[in-house]
Design an enzyme around this catalytic site. Structure first.
Site, PDB file in Angstrom:
ATOM      1  N   ASP A 284      37.187  42.978  45.462  1.00  0.00           N
ATOM      2  CA  ASP A 284      37.463  44.390  45.716  1.00  0.00           C
ATOM      3  C   ASP A 284      36.769  44.818  47.020  1.00  0.00           C
ATOM      4  O   ASP A 284      36.971  44.166  48.052  1.00  0.00           O
ATOM      5  CB  ASP A 284      37.011  45.207  44.490  1.00  0.00           C
ATOM      6  CG  ASP A 284      37.354  46.676  44.541  1.00  0.00           C
ATOM      7  OD1 ASP A 284      38.537  47.004  44.384  1.00  0.00           O
ATOM      8  OD2 ASP A 284      36.430  47.480  44.739  1.00  0.00           O
TER       9      ASP A 284
ATOM     10  N   HIS B 253      41.913  43.943  36.715  1.00  0.00           N
ATOM     11  CA  HIS B 253      41.269  43.986  38.034  1.00  0.00           C
ATOM     12  C   HIS B 253      39.863  43.399  38.037  1.00  0.00           C
ATOM     13  O   HIS B 253      39.498  42.669  38.965  1.00  0.00           O
ATOM     14  CB  HIS B 253      41.232  45.429  38.538  1.00  0.00           C
ATOM     15  CG  HIS B 253      40.552  45.605  39.850  1.00  0.00           C
ATOM     16  ND1 HIS B 253      40.971  44.968  41.000  1.00  0.00           N
ATOM     17  CD2 HIS B 253      39.477  46.365  40.208  1.00  0.00           C
ATOM     18  CE1 HIS B 253      40.180  45.311  42.013  1.00  0.00           C
ATOM     19  NE2 HIS B 253      39.269  46.156  41.551  1.00  0.00           N
TER      20      HIS B 253
END
Length: 290
Positions: free
Chosen positions: A105, A268
């Site tokens: 990320d 995620h």
């Protein structure tokens, strides 16, 4: 969590970086994303230590227990270049001039910048759930703006601070489930987001992303600069990277000389939801097995 790991705080000159580390083999640096801390790696890090690596998990500048400088008008204090320099300083402090590097990320943008700016320092590079910021912005459409609206909300001056700090636990709770994260990891995150300076730094990360970080990437593109390190791209099959852009490797081939990659069956936060698969992918790649 992090049984047997040592902790320290490294003064980089511009920031004070909190670090967890353990092991005695080749160094592997793990960089977390937003809004997590280094604790997001608590299931992956021990598995890599067991494979014979020294694992180094810093809190990024301004996140968790790391402290960065006050915000500047151009957001340069939270640029990925400045954050990458912190990571390099941490590695040097622990005695390493060269190391493997993993970023997830927002941490992937720090890892990418470190690999571009300090090619000699990065042996093998793993980037998780990302494409370059400038590539997102080149492809922006209503789907992206709707799904990733937080990029543009966070970039607004002052308003997101007021909204989030009014009730930070309520803001972050929908994507921070203690059952999936682990109780200690969740508690560390909640403690961090209750700190107004941490929230401000995380927002400045996004503000830098849309301004100075984008400029740095476009400058790299203009001169054909690419990542020299062998690079592994991992993405979450249950997230939206493939649905937005198709094969992420097609994009990364323009940014690195040697790219491989595949999807992980996870949401995620792969390090929390699919730690064995992530550790196997990272460990196999940096050992040369993949």
């Amino acid at each position: 969590m992090f049984d047997g790991f040592s902790t320290t705080v490294v003064d980089t000159g511009a920031a004070q970086i909190f670090v967890r580390y353990k092991g005695a083999g080749e160094p592997v640096v793990l960089l977390h994303g937003h809004p997590r801390t280094s604790a997001t790696w608590h299931r992956v890090a021990p598995l890599l230590v067991d494979r014979g690596y020294q694992v180094i998990c810093p809190d990024l500048r301004g996140y968790g227990r790391s402290i960065g400088p006050s915000p500047r008008g151009d957001h340069s204090q939270q640029s990925k270049r400045a954050m990458a320099d912190d990571v390099l300083a941490v590695a040097h402090h622990l005695g390493h001039d060269r190391f493997h590097l993993v970023g997830h990320d927002r941490g992937s943008y720090v890892a990418m910048r470190l690999a571009l700016d300090h090619a000699a320092a990065v042996d093998r590079l793993v980037l998780m759930d990302c494409i370059p910021i400038s590539e997102h912005l080149r492809r922006i459409d209503a789907r992206f703006a709707t799904a990733w609206w937080h990029w543009f909300f966070f970039a607004q001056p002052e308003t997101p601070e007021r909204v989030i700090n009014a009730d930070p636990e309520a803001w972050y709770r929908p994507k921070a489930d203690a059952a999936s994260m682990g109780d200690e990891n969740h508690a560390e995150l909640m403690n961090a987001v209750r700190t107004h300076s941490v929230v401000r730094s995380m927002l400045e990360d996004y503000r830098a992303g849309l301004t100075i970080d984008r400029d740095h990437e476009e400058a790299d593109r203009s001169i054909g600069r690419k990542i020299e390190s062998p690079t592994l791209i991992l993405w979450s099959r249950q997230d939206d990277l493939e649905s937005l852009y198709g094969d992420p490797l097609a994009i990364w081939n323009d940014w690195a000389h040697s790219v491989t990659g595949f999807g992980i069956d996870s949401g995620h936060h792969m390090a929390e939801e699919a730690a064995p698969a992530v550790a196997a992918a990272v460990g196999g790649f940096i050992s040369g097995e993949r």
